[in-house]
Structures are given as C-alpha cells and as structure tokens.
Design an enzyme around this catalytic site. Structure first.
Site, PDB file in Angstrom:
ATOM      1  N   LYS A 169      21.285  26.900  35.067  1.00  0.00           N
ATOM      2  CA  LYS A 169      21.540  26.595  33.656  1.00  0.00           C
ATOM      3  C   LYS A 169      21.198  25.155  33.284  1.00  0.00           C
ATOM      4  O   LYS A 169      20.777  24.874  32.160  1.00  0.00           O
ATOM      5  CB  LYS A 169      23.004  26.878  33.316  1.00  0.00           C
ATOM      6  CG  LYS A 169      23.414  28.338  33.419  1.00  0.00           C
ATOM      7  CD  LYS A 169      22.733  29.199  32.359  1.00  0.00           C
ATOM      8  CE  LYS A 169      23.280  30.611  32.336  1.00  0.00           C
ATOM      9  NZ  LYS A 169      22.633  31.448  31.305  1.00  0.00           N
ATOM     10  N   GLU A 203      27.710  28.749  23.712  1.00  0.00           N
ATOM     11  CA  GLU A 203      28.509  29.867  24.203  1.00  0.00           C
ATOM     12  C   GLU A 203      28.455  29.861  25.724  1.00  0.00           C
ATOM     13  O   GLU A 203      27.558  29.270  26.305  1.00  0.00           O
ATOM     14  CB  GLU A 203      27.946  31.191  23.666  1.00  0.00           C
ATOM     15  CG  GLU A 203      26.765  31.763  24.446  1.00  0.00           C
ATOM     16  CD  GLU A 203      25.517  30.877  24.526  1.00  0.00           C
ATOM     17  OE1 GLU A 203      24.808  30.963  25.546  1.00  0.00           O
ATOM     18  OE2 GLU A 203      25.237  30.103  23.583  1.00  0.00           O
ATOM     19  N   SER A 248      20.548  32.307  41.705  1.00  0.00           N
ATOM     20  CA  SER A 248      20.657  31.573  40.447  1.00  0.00           C
ATOM     21  C   SER A 248      21.875  30.675  40.351  1.00  0.00           C
ATOM     22  O   SER A 248      21.916  29.765  39.519  1.00  0.00           O
ATOM     23  CB  SER A 248      20.659  32.557  39.272  1.00  0.00           C
ATOM     24  OG  SER A 248      21.691  33.514  39.411  1.00  0.00           O
TER      25      SER A 248
END
Length: 390
Positions: free
Chosen positions: A89, A111, A376
């Site tokens: 991210k 969010e 990830s």
C-alpha cells in the site's frame, strides 16, 4: 499494451465516471494535475528516492526453497511484506500524497479495510506534514485493533463506520460522502477502484512491483516465470505485479479472490468469479449484486478482501482472457498462512495467504514450473485474530 483504454477512463466497457457533475469536474482536474505533475522529472526523482530510502525498495524476490520442494514447482515470493508499514500500500500512498502536496492540499482522507492502506496513508501524511482522516468499518476495526492504534499513533483521526455491514464498502461510502462535502481535501483512494482517474493513478504507482520482479526473475532464472499469482480484493497488488508482464502472453496471470465460507453459501467476496457487471462507487465493473441490482453483502476472513466490486482493469482482463480469476476459501487461506509461517519463517497477511493457497495447489499440478506469488503484506496484523479462532 501499456494503455488498453479505448477512451480515457475506460478499459473496454469498464471504468468511467458515474458520479454527479460537480464531482466529475473535480476528478477531471485531479487527472490533469496528476498527468502534469507525474511528467516532471523532479516528481519522479522524489518518488523513487522515497521508494528507495524510506520504503526500502526494491523489495526482494525470494526463492522459497522449502515450499518449492514440498509442492514441486519453483515458488518465488515478491516480498512486499518487507516494505515500510508492511504491505504494498505504501507504494501508492507516497505517490498520491506527493501529488496532494503539489496541489497544495492540507488534508488527505482515505478508506481502509484491513487497515494497511490506512496505516500507509497516515504514514505518508506524517512524512509530508499533512492532516489525515481515515474511515474504517466497525467489523474491520475490531479485527484489526493494532492497525487502528497505529493510525492514531501516526497522528490520524480514525472514523469507525457503523452503517450496513460495517466493512470496506461502508468505509468507502463514508469516505466518498466526506469527499463530496469537503472539496478542499484530497481523497487518497487505496486500490485500483473508484471513478477515473483512480484506477489508472493507483496502477501507475503500483506497477513498480512487476517492473522489479521482471528484472529479478531474469537475474535468478534467466527467463520469465510461467505464472504470476496475486490476491484480488480491489486488485491493486495484482495489477502491480501483472502490468509489466501484460505483453508477455506466455506468462499466465492468476488473480485469487476470497471464496469465504464457500461460493455456494453467499458468504464470500468473489466478484469476478461470481459477479456480473454493474455500477459501484462511481465506476462500472464486475460486481456482486442482490436481486435488485444493489451491491450484495460480502464476507472474507481477510478484511482487505471483503469488497463487492473489483478494479475495472481486472474486469477487462477477465473478458479478454488476459488473466484468469479463481477463488480460495477461508480454510485454504488459513492453512497457507500456517504452512508458510512454519516452513519459511514468514508470516503472511491473510489476504496474501489466499494467493499462496492457490499457488500451492497449482504447484502440485505444474511440477518444475516457475511461479511468482505477490506476498502483498505481512501477517503481524492478523496474528491476534487468527489466534482467537483456535
């Protein structure tokens, strides 16, 4: 291949801006600013410098020898879990936060589902001296208490959303509502979803994953991999891995969605496997829908995957068969979570565990092939929740 959009903001028939006119003008201005700023050499240099010195890129491509011996194929893990904040991210939040700063925005909002995007947004805001506000569903906030505390520790205000299912969809609803009412803020969206230009912007900041992986696998294997595998909620980590290889048709790309408690139970979030095209959050894509065509209730053991839609570029790849999409259930993901921890000393995020679970099944059928799995995120955030299941 590098832009298969048949017109700006669309991937085949998917994407677009299904939003009120006043919001469309703001999004168009955002796209203009994004194109202008990201063309500048100083923007590129600052972004790449932060990726190297702050985030810790390039992330390693690790040959998982013990897993490879166990399952019969060569399994490589793209170690996004080793990035600062513990997931992919941060690649996107640094990029968008730099853009927000150049647009002279004082505040970013976002969010979050599993909390990793919220933590990464709060981190980027702290780094660049910006105010930050995060929206998170109550169910996810309860499962991810540590990430809620991390966001607050980084200076962010966390709004716990108590409407609907209290998960990622409702967090997006709340963030979009705030964005509409507060035009002075910058909405730092976390995946390749939402109205144009977000799917393109987020993909461009995440494609560094595949660019690195392509160089790394050539160095280690002397050839391209046979398979790329990544989990898919909104789909940014998968697009990040796949995109640099999209012209390489011999490299098979597989996105893994959450089958939850089973595809026949209704307790899942497999939008591409089980959904049909519709509109959600300002864009057209594959979507899990109820009988009236509204976004359906969804479920996943992994908070970052419980979204009823998916990025429009993934919908396009599904239709033209440039990528394949499958689903893995909770038990399979939990088994992969434990196996990877025990055999490689790597605790994966529950989201990433879905990709690992499918990779293990595939490896048993494809002996000798080379597989890259996008790891990830790391599973620190999930340990307490998984322990509570025992």
């Amino acid at each position: 291949m590098k832009n298969k959009q048949n017109k700006i903001g669309y991937y085949g028939e998917y994407g677009g801006q299904h939003v009120p006119e006043k919001m469309k003008k703001r999004l168009d201005n955002l796209y203009d600013e994004y194109k202008k700023e990201t063309r500048k050499e100083e923007f590129k240099e600052e972004y790449l410098q932060l990726m190297r010195d702050y985030v810790g890129r390039p992330s390693p491509l690790y040959y998982a020898k013990k897993l490879s011996i166990k399952y019969g194929a060569k399994i490589y893990l793209k170690r996004e879990d080793l990035n600062h904040t513990g997931a992919h991210k941060i690649n996107n939040t640094i990029g968008q936060a730099l853009l927000a700063k150049r647009m002279e925005k004082k505040k970013v909002i976002a969010e979050t589902g599993a909390g990793q995007h919220g933590v990464a947004t709060a981190t980027a805001a702290a780094l660049l001296g910006m105010e930050c506000e995060i929206f998170m569903g109550e169910v996810d906030a309860e499962k991810q208490k540590m990430n809620v505390f991390r966001m607050k520790l980084l200076g962010a205000k966390v709004n716990v959303v108590k409407e609907g299912q209290c998960t990622l969809k409702e967090a997006v609803d709340a963030a979009l509502g705030y964005y509409i009412e507060n035009p002075e803020v910058f909405y730092l969206l976390g995946s390749v979803v939402g109205p144009h230009p977000y799917p393109e912007m987020v993909r461009e900041f995440q494609k560094i994953i595949g660019e690195e992986a392509k160089k790394q696998i050539i160095e280690q294997e002397g050839k391209f991999p046979d398979y790329l595998i990544a989990c898919v909620g909104g789909g940014s980590n998968a697009i990040g891995l796949f995109y640099e290889f999209m012209d390489d048709k011999d490299v098979k790309k597989i996105g893994v969605e959450p089958a939850g408690k089973g595809l026949d139970t209704g307790k899942h979030a497999a939008s591409l496997v089980m959904g049909k095209p519709g509109i959600i959050h300002g864009f057209y894509t594959y979507l899990l829908q109820d009988e009236e065509g509204n976004p359906a209730s969804v479920y996943s053991i992994a908070s970052g995957l419980d979204y009823p839609g998916v990025g429009p570029e993934h919908s396009y790849f599904k239709d033209i068969k440039d990528a394949e999409y499958v689903a893995v259930n909770d038990k399979e993901a939990l088994d992969a979570f434990r196996i990877t921890s025990e055999m490689e000393g790597i605790i994966p995020a529950l989201e990433s565990s879905h990709a690992l679970a499918y990779a293990f099944k595939l490896a048993e059928k494809q002996s000798g092939k080379t597989i890259i799995v996008n790891l990830s995120g790391r599973g620190d955030k999930d340990v307490e929740f998984v322990a509570s299941l025992n």
